[in-house]
Design a protein around this motif. Sequence first.
Motif, PDB file in Angstrom:
ATOM      1  N   UNK A  76      74.613  62.747  47.826  1.00 12.19           N
ATOM      2  CA  UNK A  76      74.405  61.844  46.699  1.00 12.19           C
ATOM      3  C   UNK A  76      73.935  62.606  45.457  1.00 12.19           C
ATOM      4  N   UNK A  77      73.042  63.560  45.645  1.00 10.68           N
ATOM      5  CA  UNK A  77      72.442  64.263  44.518  1.00 10.68           C
ATOM      6  C   UNK A  77      73.276  65.439  44.007  1.00 10.68           C
ATOM      7  N   UNK A  78      73.931  66.148  44.908  1.00 14.61           N
ATOM      8  CA  UNK A  78      74.582  67.404  44.524  1.00 14.61           C
ATOM      9  C   UNK A  78      76.105  67.400  44.633  1.00 14.61           C
ATOM     10  N   UNK A  79      76.660  66.609  45.552  1.00 11.02           N
ATOM     11  CA  UNK A  79      78.096  66.647  45.802  1.00 11.02           C
ATOM     12  C   UNK A  79      78.664  65.232  45.867  1.00 11.02           C
ATOM     13  N   UNK A  80      78.513  64.446  44.816  1.00 10.44           N
ATOM     14  CA  UNK A  80      78.953  63.045  44.876  1.00 10.44           C
ATOM     15  C   UNK A  80      80.439  62.874  45.124  1.00 10.44           C
ATOM     16  N   UNK A  81      81.248  63.882  44.768  1.00  9.45           N
ATOM     17  CA  UNK A  81      82.687  63.733  44.993  1.00  9.45           C
ATOM     18  C   UNK A  81      83.012  63.656  46.480  1.00  9.45           C
ATOM     19  N   UNK A  82      82.179  64.244  47.325  1.00  7.18           N
ATOM     20  CA  UNK A  82      82.397  64.135  48.774  1.00  7.18           C
ATOM     21  C   UNK A  82      82.260  62.680  49.206  1.00  7.18           C
ATOM     22  N   UNK A  83      81.275  61.981  48.648  1.00  6.20           N
ATOM     23  CA  UNK A  83      81.093  60.562  48.966  1.00  6.20           C
ATOM     24  C   UNK A  83      82.262  59.734  48.440  1.00  6.20           C
ATOM     25  N   UNK A  84      82.699  60.040  47.230  1.00  8.60           N
ATOM     26  CA  UNK A  84      83.822  59.310  46.636  1.00  8.60           C
ATOM     27  C   UNK A  84      85.097  59.552  47.440  1.00  8.60           C
ATOM     28  N   UNK A  85      85.319  60.807  47.837  1.00  9.66           N
ATOM     29  CA  UNK A  85      86.494  61.130  48.644  1.00  9.66           C
ATOM     30  C   UNK A  85      86.450  60.414  49.994  1.00  9.66           C
ATOM     31  N   UNK A  86      85.274  60.307  50.588  1.00 17.00           N
ATOM     32  CA  UNK A  86      85.123  59.585  51.850  1.00 17.00           C
ATOM     33  C   UNK A  86      85.491  58.123  51.675  1.00 17.00           C
ATOM     34  N   UNK A  87      85.001  57.520  50.606  1.00 22.07           N
ATOM     35  CA  UNK A  87      85.334  56.121  50.319  1.00 22.07           C
ATOM     36  C   UNK A  87      86.835  55.943  50.134  1.00 22.07           C
TER      37      UNK A  87
END
Length: 252
Positions: free
Chosen positions: A12-23
């Motif tokens: 959430x703090x450092x690599x938000x694109x990983x969360x977006x890609x997961x979604x």
Amino acid sequence: MNVALFVPCYIDQFFPDVAIATLELLEAQGLTVHFPPSQTCCGQPMANTGCSADAAPVAKQYVEMFSDYDAIVCPSGSCTSMIRNHYADYFEPDDEKYLHVRDSTFELCEFLVDQLGLQQIKGRFPHKVSIHASCHGLRELRLGPSSERPIPRVNRLRTLLESLDDVEIMPITRTDECCGFGGTFAVTERETSVAMGVDRVQDHIAAGSEVMIAGDMSCLMHMQGLISRRKMPLQVMHIAQVLAGRELAPSS
């Protein structure tokens, strides 16, 4: 299926694109994904340093927040393992909410392969890649084979990665060696952690890999720092980014 996304605090703090890609990846499978906005940490950093009293309320908050969902998906083997294998310290053994959440929390590739039955993701990644198998995923979630237990196991990450067009998976020498991060281990045992990380990176470079791929951004964060400071010829990407169609960053 009533699915929730749990995003680890460091992602959430450092690599938000990983969360977006997961979604994006989950939604591409036709799922409606919920994101409880008040979610926080799973409690692993406190638990790993022996601060059990501080981890307990975080674990209880997690269970309360996610107890109404059929499945909770997390792009991290270490956080998933914390919930599945270590939350028992904070709950009564017959706590129904805890038991439901424990059995319904899945690492991303595990969810895609074991719960949705996927064996293939449409996409293309025309690069030479290598796989870093993170320790929690192997030793606690059993998401792939490990050298100390000669039991055949399907590597979920590899199954999905090799289904992409034009990807070439390069064989490394030590397929399940630790990167040396280990959370607070990297702080308290810095020199050992760095030596392990550099050794791990060099194995991937020697294999001819352009990009190291893993299911845990914490391991990749550690090795990315070592790579960038030493100007080593390797990039890192989370498997969610690769499967969601992200391109490899241009070489600097």
